[in-house]
Design an enzyme around this catalytic site. Sequence first.
Site, PDB file in Angstrom:
ATOM      1  N   ASP A  53     -87.140  46.068 -60.765  1.00 31.30           N
ATOM      2  CA  ASP A  53     -87.719  45.252 -59.693  1.00 31.30           C
ATOM      3  C   ASP A  53     -88.694  44.332 -60.426  1.00 31.30           C
ATOM      4  O   ASP A  53     -88.556  44.133 -61.648  1.00 31.30           O
ATOM      5  CB  ASP A  53     -88.406  46.143 -58.640  1.00 31.30           C
ATOM      6  CG  ASP A  53     -88.740  45.383 -57.360  1.00 31.30           C
ATOM      7  OD1 ASP A  53     -87.859  45.185 -56.526  1.00 31.30           O
ATOM      8  OD2 ASP A  53     -89.912  44.942 -57.203  1.00 31.30           O
ATOM      9  N   GLY A  90     -88.207  34.823 -62.827  1.00 28.40           N
ATOM     10  CA  GLY A  90     -87.751  36.122 -63.312  1.00 28.40           C
ATOM     11  C   GLY A  90     -86.244  36.236 -63.160  1.00 28.40           C
ATOM     12  O   GLY A  90     -85.545  35.234 -62.928  1.00 28.40           O
ATOM     13  N   ASN A  91     -85.793  37.458 -63.265  1.00 28.26           N
ATOM     14  CA  ASN A  91     -84.363  37.726 -63.216  1.00 28.26           C
ATOM     15  C   ASN A  91     -83.692  37.196 -61.942  1.00 28.26           C
ATOM     16  O   ASN A  91     -82.611  36.606 -61.985  1.00 28.26           O
ATOM     17  CB  ASN A  91     -84.193  39.251 -63.331  1.00 28.26           C
ATOM     18  CG  ASN A  91     -82.776  39.680 -63.139  1.00 28.26           C
ATOM     19  OD1 ASN A  91     -81.912  39.282 -63.901  1.00 28.26           O
ATOM     20  ND2 ASN A  91     -82.528  40.467 -62.123  1.00 28.26           N
ATOM     21  N   VAL A  92     -84.347  37.382 -60.809  1.00 29.14           N
ATOM     22  CA  VAL A  92     -83.742  36.990 -59.537  1.00 29.14           C
ATOM     23  C   VAL A  92     -83.667  35.463 -59.416  1.00 29.14           C
ATOM     24  O   VAL A  92     -82.617  34.903 -59.071  1.00 29.14           O
ATOM     25  CB  VAL A  92     -84.539  37.616 -58.371  1.00 29.14           C
ATOM     26  CG1 VAL A  92     -84.067  37.078 -57.034  1.00 29.14           C
ATOM     27  CG2 VAL A  92     -84.426  39.137 -58.414  1.00 29.14           C
ATOM     28  N   ALA A  93     -84.768  34.787 -59.739  1.00 29.49           N
ATOM     29  CA  ALA A  93     -84.794  33.320 -59.662  1.00 29.49           C
ATOM     30  C   ALA A  93     -83.765  32.725 -60.633  1.00 29.49           C
ATOM     31  O   ALA A  93     -83.085  31.742 -60.321  1.00 29.49           O
ATOM     32  CB  ALA A  93     -86.196  32.806 -59.998  1.00 29.49           C
ATOM     33  N   TRP A  94     -83.647  33.335 -61.788  1.00 27.44           N
ATOM     34  CA  TRP A  94     -82.682  32.870 -62.797  1.00 27.44           C
ATOM     35  C   TRP A  94     -81.243  32.943 -62.261  1.00 27.44           C
ATOM     36  O   TRP A  94     -80.474  31.981 -62.366  1.00 27.44           O
ATOM     37  CB  TRP A  94     -82.854  33.714 -64.069  1.00 27.44           C
ATOM     38  CG  TRP A  94     -81.744  33.641 -65.046  1.00 27.44           C
ATOM     39  CD1 TRP A  94     -81.460  32.603 -65.881  1.00 27.44           C
ATOM     40  CD2 TRP A  94     -80.747  34.639 -65.285  1.00 27.44           C
ATOM     41  NE1 TRP A  94     -80.359  32.897 -66.638  1.00 27.44           N
ATOM     42  CE2 TRP A  94     -79.901  34.149 -66.294  1.00 27.44           C
ATOM     43  CE3 TRP A  94     -80.495  35.912 -64.759  1.00 27.44           C
ATOM     44  CZ2 TRP A  94     -78.810  34.881 -66.775  1.00 27.44           C
ATOM     45  CZ3 TRP A  94     -79.425  36.639 -65.241  1.00 27.44           C
ATOM     46  CH2 TRP A  94     -78.602  36.127 -66.231  1.00 27.44           C
ATOM     47  N   GLY A 115     -90.578  31.456 -58.595  1.00 34.77           N
ATOM     48  CA  GLY A 115     -90.388  32.462 -59.634  1.00 34.77           C
ATOM     49  C   GLY A 115     -89.506  31.969 -60.763  1.00 34.77           C
ATOM     50  O   GLY A 115     -88.860  30.918 -60.664  1.00 34.77           O
ATOM     51  N   LYS A 144     -88.014  53.769 -53.704  1.00 39.71           N
ATOM     52  CA  LYS A 144     -88.701  52.733 -54.483  1.00 39.71           C
ATOM     53  C   LYS A 144     -89.801  53.397 -55.298  1.00 39.71           C
ATOM     54  O   LYS A 144     -90.311  54.442 -54.908  1.00 39.71           O
ATOM     55  CB  LYS A 144     -89.344  51.697 -53.537  1.00 39.71           C
ATOM     56  CG  LYS A 144     -89.534  50.352 -54.170  1.00 39.71           C
ATOM     57  CD  LYS A 144     -88.289  49.495 -54.050  1.00 39.71           C
ATOM     58  CE  LYS A 144     -88.370  48.263 -54.900  1.00 39.71           C
ATOM     59  NZ  LYS A 144     -87.235  47.352 -54.644  1.00 39.71           N
TER      60      LYS A 144
HETATM   61  O1  2IT Z   1     -85.155  45.306 -54.203  1.00 39.66           O
HETATM   62  C1  2IT Z   1     -84.073  45.660 -54.693  1.00 39.66           C
HETATM   63  O2  2IT Z   1     -83.061  45.784 -53.995  1.00 39.66           O
HETATM   64  C2  2IT Z   1     -84.033  45.960 -56.118  1.00 39.66           C
HETATM   65  N1  2IT Z   1     -85.056  45.805 -56.770  1.00 39.66           N
HETATM   66  C3  2IT Z   1     -82.786  46.477 -56.753  1.00 39.66           C
HETATM   67  C4  2IT Z   1     -82.656  47.944 -56.544  1.00 39.66           C
HETATM   68  C5  2IT Z   1     -81.504  48.607 -57.260  1.00 39.66           C
HETATM   69  O3  2IT Z   1     -81.448  49.840 -57.178  1.00 39.66           O
HETATM   70  O4  2IT Z   1     -80.676  47.927 -57.874  1.00 39.66           O
END
Ligand code: 2IT
Length: 447
Positions: A164, A238-242, A236, A124
Amino acid sequence: MNVEQIMQSLAAKHPGENEYLQAVQEVLESIEEVYNQHPEFEKAKIVERMVEPDRIFTFRVTWVDDNGEVQSNLGYRVQFNGAIGPYKGGLRFHPAVNLSMLKFLGFEQTFKNALTTLPMGGGKGGADFNPVGKSDAEIMRFCQAFMLELWQHLGPDTDVPAGDVGVGGREIGYMYGMYKKLAREYNTGVLTGKGMTWGGSILRPEATGFGALYFTEHLLATAGTDIKGKTVALSGFGNVAWGAATKATELGAKVVAISGPDGVCEIPDGITKEMIDYMLEMRASNRNKVEDMATKFPAAAKFTAGKKAWSVKCDIALPCAFQNELNGDDAKELIANGTKYCCEVSNMGCTPEAIHTFQTNGVIFAPGKAVNAGGVATSGLEMTQNAAHLSWAPAEVDAKLHFIMESIHEACVKFGKKEDGTIDYVKGANIAGFMKVAQAMLEQGII
Ligand code: 2IT
């Protein structure tokens, strides 16, 4: 293993790294019993080795803003555990980023990646850069300056970052452009979440949210119900909530709340396709305000300042924003309003008190490292396509994502089934992920 002793020694070595210590404690408590049945793990000091990152890079990122002023940020990459494959995990750009946050995320990523069935180690990174209010040109200059430091540590078989919080397709594009210029390497596999014309995988932008809903479907089926007609509150935009809002709606659920740092938008009739599309604009605007949804759709969405999505009555709660965004009091409020399921889509979105409150009040809770693993899994599929110099059709990627989410759910059931037949998803996910990484470390010797 003595969890208390290990935690005491870690806390002494890393004072104040609260998120990291929280993440480690949760995993150690879950695996203690299984670990103690394996003296070979104890002998090789697997836990003591696994809780520390393989290595950490820290660097200064200097750039010039639109006013010509020099700006300086701190950048990091934590290569947490490479036992099962190249380091893999996102980059987070957020003012609160520090080593504790990235170590917690890298630690979680290690187990999450193990759960995906694919050969990826955990990593990360990110920077304490705040994208809110920044122009596109500033974002580009920052991304380029960040990559100027990071590129030497990356490679398609070494370390493969992705997005992220605060890092989406645009930022990956700017970083990838700079990487190529510096490395003179034109392989596409060094970052994932790339654009569709330059090596990206179809469905990667949607994958975290889609995968989370596929997992939720399995969880509901195991509990003897399904998603149709259920109400969902999510945090949220963002991308994930969307992605989560898109798939939940497609599967027949009603998304009745989305939230942001400024408050919550209640959407009693459920979010529409138009509103879901607008989430993308909200994210790209860098304003970080959910109120914009109510301004744009005043008849459908009602904004309340200072409230969270967890104040809205719902069947299923989906935290999709940030760590510790749902606390014990939020959990109590949800339970009082009749919530029966919480699938954590953000990494460590719920505090230990919230998880405990859910688990002792009959709410089925599943942790982020299982629920949100579809994102990194699809990154893994992007790496595979890049390595083979081809791209798969949407149906092929979606089928693989389905299979992976089902496998992760099965692993949670296998390791988390309790005597009364119910599933402890926290324990299941942690033990399944741990066993794979531990076995790999054991077989590769003392390194
Ligand atoms: O928390 C996660 O799993 C991500 N932000 C995606 C990480 C990735 O390498 O696709």
